[in-house]
Scaffold this motif. Structure first.
Motif, PDB file in Angstrom:
ATOM      1  N   TYR A 329     -22.361 -32.627  12.141  1.00 44.23           N
ATOM      2  CA  TYR A 329     -21.723 -33.230  10.967  1.00 44.23           C
ATOM      3  C   TYR A 329     -21.690 -32.253   9.795  1.00 44.23           C
ATOM      4  O   TYR A 329     -20.691 -32.133   9.086  1.00 44.23           O
ATOM      5  CB  TYR A 329     -22.476 -34.494  10.550  1.00 44.23           C
ATOM      6  CG  TYR A 329     -22.165 -35.717  11.384  1.00 44.23           C
ATOM      7  CD1 TYR A 329     -20.997 -35.832  12.119  1.00 44.23           C
ATOM      8  CD2 TYR A 329     -23.060 -36.792  11.412  1.00 44.23           C
ATOM      9  CE1 TYR A 329     -20.724 -36.957  12.860  1.00 44.23           C
ATOM     10  CE2 TYR A 329     -22.790 -37.925  12.158  1.00 44.23           C
ATOM     11  CZ  TYR A 329     -21.618 -38.010  12.881  1.00 44.23           C
ATOM     12  OH  TYR A 329     -21.347 -39.125  13.611  1.00 44.23           O
ATOM     13  N   LEU A 330     -22.798 -31.553   9.569  1.00 44.48           N
ATOM     14  CA  LEU A 330     -22.870 -30.626   8.446  1.00 44.48           C
ATOM     15  C   LEU A 330     -21.910 -29.460   8.635  1.00 44.48           C
ATOM     16  O   LEU A 330     -21.251 -29.018   7.693  1.00 44.48           O
ATOM     17  CB  LEU A 330     -24.301 -30.117   8.276  1.00 44.48           C
ATOM     18  CG  LEU A 330     -25.332 -31.147   7.805  1.00 44.48           C
ATOM     19  CD1 LEU A 330     -26.741 -30.562   7.892  1.00 44.48           C
ATOM     20  CD2 LEU A 330     -25.038 -31.609   6.381  1.00 44.48           C
ATOM     21  N   GLU A 331     -21.846 -28.946   9.847  1.00 49.87           N
ATOM     22  CA  GLU A 331     -20.977 -27.801  10.116  1.00 49.87           C
ATOM     23  C   GLU A 331     -19.500 -28.164  10.011  1.00 49.87           C
ATOM     24  O   GLU A 331     -18.660 -27.312   9.744  1.00 49.87           O
ATOM     25  CB  GLU A 331     -21.257 -27.237  11.513  1.00 49.87           C
ATOM     26  CG  GLU A 331     -22.598 -26.513  11.620  1.00 49.87           C
ATOM     27  CD  GLU A 331     -22.888 -26.082  13.043  1.00 49.87           C
ATOM     28  OE1 GLU A 331     -22.167 -26.537  13.957  1.00 49.87           O
ATOM     29  OE2 GLU A 331     -23.827 -25.307  13.241  1.00 49.87           O
ATOM     30  N   ASN A 332     -19.188 -29.436  10.222  1.00 48.05           N
ATOM     31  CA  ASN A 332     -17.791 -29.846  10.264  1.00 48.05           C
ATOM     32  C   ASN A 332     -17.370 -30.650   9.046  1.00 48.05           C
ATOM     33  O   ASN A 332     -16.438 -31.462   9.104  1.00 48.05           O
ATOM     34  CB  ASN A 332     -17.519 -30.616  11.564  1.00 48.05           C
ATOM     35  CG  ASN A 332     -17.494 -29.691  12.761  1.00 48.05           C
ATOM     36  OD1 ASN A 332     -16.470 -29.110  13.089  1.00 48.05           O
ATOM     37  ND2 ASN A 332     -18.648 -29.534  13.404  1.00 48.05           N
ATOM     38  N   GLU A 333     -18.094 -30.417   7.934  1.00 52.57           N
ATOM     39  CA  GLU A 333     -17.641 -30.913   6.641  1.00 52.57           C
ATOM     40  C   GLU A 333     -17.545 -32.432   6.531  1.00 52.57           C
ATOM     41  O   GLU A 333     -16.742 -32.952   5.771  1.00 52.57           O
ATOM     42  CB  GLU A 333     -16.273 -30.309   6.292  1.00 52.57           C
ATOM     43  CG  GLU A 333     -16.317 -28.831   5.991  1.00 52.57           C
ATOM     44  CD  GLU A 333     -17.218 -28.536   4.812  1.00 52.57           C
ATOM     45  OE1 GLU A 333     -16.806 -28.718   3.663  1.00 52.57           O
ATOM     46  OE2 GLU A 333     -18.364 -28.143   5.055  1.00 52.57           O
ATOM     47  N   VAL A 334     -18.339 -33.163   7.321  1.00 51.27           N
ATOM     48  CA  VAL A 334     -18.370 -34.616   7.179  1.00 51.27           C
ATOM     49  C   VAL A 334     -19.012 -34.943   5.833  1.00 51.27           C
ATOM     50  O   VAL A 334     -19.967 -34.296   5.405  1.00 51.27           O
ATOM     51  CB  VAL A 334     -19.167 -35.248   8.339  1.00 51.27           C
ATOM     52  CG1 VAL A 334     -19.220 -36.759   8.191  1.00 51.27           C
ATOM     53  CG2 VAL A 334     -18.538 -34.870   9.670  1.00 51.27           C
ATOM     54  N   SER A 335     -18.502 -35.961   5.144  1.00 52.38           N
ATOM     55  CA  SER A 335     -18.998 -36.282   3.810  1.00 52.38           C
ATOM     56  C   SER A 335     -20.486 -36.624   3.860  1.00 52.38           C
ATOM     57  O   SER A 335     -20.962 -37.283   4.786  1.00 52.38           O
ATOM     58  CB  SER A 335     -18.223 -37.461   3.218  1.00 52.38           C
ATOM     59  OG  SER A 335     -18.577 -38.666   3.859  1.00 52.38           O
TER      60      SER A 335
END
Length: 649
Positions: A329-335
């Motif tokens: 999630y962090l690597e893929n820009e999830v809010s």
């Protein structure tokens, strides 16, 4: 030969800074070959506002360039660009006149990068495109007055996780749903509803009233458990076996909000209506059967498995699995709002499962305790719903007051429950609190009357130890058990603050103990000695000041029910429209700090608290510096609002 030496020097310089650091060796060499070296004396203009965009954009090699604009007849500096800063990219992106003046602040050496060299790179390299899209399009470095644009570039540009099984929804994609909604009127027989479900090849049917508003939903599971298992006839009316109320969402809600609502409410269907309420026309139905449960590593599957786990080892494995989900999630820009909601929900389910297991173990030994209400509280970052990493535990237990004859029994029982729950959390990789602010410490496992006494003392006698307790315990949140006990404690706290309003002044003074994170010459304030010497403490210097000030301001407004720091600032923006921009920036800054700390922690297998500034890329340093600005502005506001210059020691 001399030319190659110069090109290599340019290449070596460029590759230290984004977006050039994202380029392959041969591509970077081609860029360096086309670079034009420019020298500007102090006070000389590179370009002025309104000038047509040049066929170059720029990076500062040596010196400093100020980007200025005219405000009420005065030249105002919007940003300083020093070594490695990129500016003047309008030629690359907008092909429109410059909107700021660029002037040499001192004798400066600048590399001019030809636009044509980069046009092909933009199309082929998504990381470069993301970098430029994240606030550089205005012809300056990331815009200081708008952190929302900086958030688009908050990734630390690590190599993406290869595990496609984690390819869950980003929280930014469109909401897909079935439409029209297959429904039947209240009063329809179950047999007729089942035939409709069979004909339409669907697993559920919505029950509605004459106004076409949803009353409930009948699923395959309802047919099995509430009709067939109980031997009821097919003439039974649908309203007698339907699940009600239906959980609804608005059509405009994005997938992140819808998905999180599905997870939180433990439902397999969400009904989409025009305004998000039950008393609104039905638009569509979304199911997690095909969308969510097909994803082996989805939070829905992790939570569902946790709820039925009987082994501590399996619970620990599932929590470890969620760490991989967090990384993706962090690597893929999830809010961060979405990420924090999911991880908090997973942590909460672990506590709830551990609590249920502990109660089962001690049930026979303490039969008289089975009707005594209790509440397990998350404190600190977990109480705020911000504990992304498995860091220190801060928690407590409140239980109902019992007759004097049962006081010792109650104390023994709940201490055993607390011990067992903490043991499960430690087995899942969480760390013990160095100050022992955990439920297995007898001091923090007490009846409601004792807890009220604790808070009364802290509020009435706000010395330094009391204020330290306040920063941890005032962010409590019910995680398991009877939430009414937490609500009763909240009501008591606000009553005490109302009677002792000076407490907020002491709390304000305590909130300003940490100076703004940047010292003179815009350098990071780092630790001067000890194990973490020359490292930046992002928790102490950046996150704690914002959390403390958010808590203080929410308490001063008597705003109940929101503990999360960035959501507190969103609420404050509504409560104080004149300060809306500042509060929204503060909330956005806190999200950036949470993200950077979480990524640092995952990379170094630590709490992520200590960061080495020299290892940060140019973009990372700029994002952090931008995010620091609201801290200083808030501290100035609080100093005036709570009259701290006139407030005695």
């Amino acid at each position: 030969m001399a030319k190659n030496v110069i090109v290599n020097r340019v290449k070596e310089f460029l590759q230290k800074y984004p977006p050039f650091s994202f380029l392959k060796e041969e591509t970077l060499f081609a860029v360096a070959t086309g670079v034009e070296v420019m020298y500007f004396e102090e006070g000389e203009y590179l370009f002025r506002k309104g000038d047509p965009a040049r066929p170059h954009f720029f990076i500062v090699k040596e010196g400093a360039i100020s980007l200025n604009e005219e405000r009420e007849g005065q030249a105002t500096t919007v940003e300083y660009c020093d070594e490695g800063d990129v500016f003047g990219v309008l030629a690359l992106l907008g092909k429109r006149p410059y909107i700021l003046h660029a002037q040499a602040n001192e004798n400066s050496l600048v590399y001019a990068i030809p636009v044509q060299v980069f046009e092909a790179i933009l199309k082929e390299n998504s990381r470069v495109a993301t970098y430029f899209a994240a606030g550089f399009a205005s012809g300056q470095v990331v815009v200081r007055s708008d952190l929302s644009s900086s958030k688009k570039a908050r990734t630390l540009f690590n190599d993406p996780t290869k595990d496609t099984g984690l390819l869950m929804f980003s929280g930014q994609s469109g909401l897909k749903f079935s439409s029209p909604v297959i429904s039947c009127l209240k009063g329809t027989s179950v047999g007729e509803a089942a035939r409709t479900m069979s004909e339409k090849s669907i697993g559920s049917i919505v029950v509605r009233n004459e106004q076409n508003y949803a009353l409930g939903i009948v699923t395959d599971k309802d047919l099995r458990k509430r009709l067939i298992a109980k031997g009821l006839p097919y003439t039974t009316k649908v309203e007698y076996i339907m699940s009600s109320p239906v959980i609804t969402i608005a059509q405009q809600v994005d997938f992140a909000q819808a998905y999180l609502k599905m997870v939180k409410n433990r439902v397999h269907h969400l009904l989409i209506t025009e305004d998000g309420s039950v008393a609104s026309p039905m638009v569509g139905l979304i199911s997690n059967h095909d969308i969510l449960l097909s994803q082996g590593n989805s939070p829905a599957v992790i939570i569902n498995t946790l709820q039925h786990s009987l082994e501590v080892k399996e619970i620990a494995q599932l929590r470890q699995q969620s760490e991989a989900l967090l990384k993706y999630y962090l690597e893929n820009e999830v809010s961060i709002d979405f990420v924090a909601g999911i991880i908090t929900e997973i942590n909460d389910v672990i506590v709830q499962r551990a609590m249920s297991m502990a109660q089962s173990i001690h049930k026979e030994e303490f039969p008289e305790m089975q009707d005594v209400g209790f509440c397990f509280l998350g404190l600190g970052s977990e109480g705020r719903g911000e504990q992304l990493l498995r860091t220190d535990l801060d928690n407590a237990i409140i239980f109902e007051d019992v007759p004097k004859a049962l006081e010792q029994t109650a104390s023994n029982y709940f201490h055993l429950i607390a011990r067992d729950v903490i043991d499960v959390l430690l087995a899942c990789g969480f760390h013990t609190c160095p100050a022992e602010m955990m439920a297995n410490n007898p001091r923090w496992c007490q009846p409601l009357s004792v807890w009220k006494g604790y808070f009364s003392k802290w509020i009435r006698e706000p010395d330094q130890p009391s204020l330290m307790m306040a920063t941890v315990f005032f962010d409590f949140r019910p995680v398991a058990g009877k939430s009414e006990l937490a609500e009763a404690l909240t009501s008591h706290i606000y009553g005490e603050i109302e009677k002792h309003k000076l407490f907020l002044n002491f709390l304000a003074k305590n909130a300003l103990l940490n100076p703004p994170p940047l010292g003179f010459f815009r350098n990071f304030l780092v630790e001067k000695s000890g194990e973490h010497r020359d490292k930046f403490d992002i928790k102490l210097r950046a996150m704690m000041p914002l959390a403390d000030m958010g808590r203080l301001l929410v308490l001063s407004h008597r705003a109940v029910g929101i503990n999360n720091t960035f959501k507190r600032y969103e609420m404050l923006a509504t409560l104080e429209p004149k300060q809306e921009a500042l509060f929204l920036e503060a909330g956005q800054a806190y999200e950036i700090f949470m993200r950077i700390r979480a990524i640092e922690g995952l990379e170094t297998q630590s709490s992520g608290r200590y960061i080495q500034p020299e290892k940060l890329g140019k973009l990372q340093r700029q994002l952090l510096k931008n995010a620091f600005l609201p801290i200083e502005e808030l501290q100035k506001m609080i100093r005036v609002r709570f009259q701290l210059d006139y407030f005695g020691s």
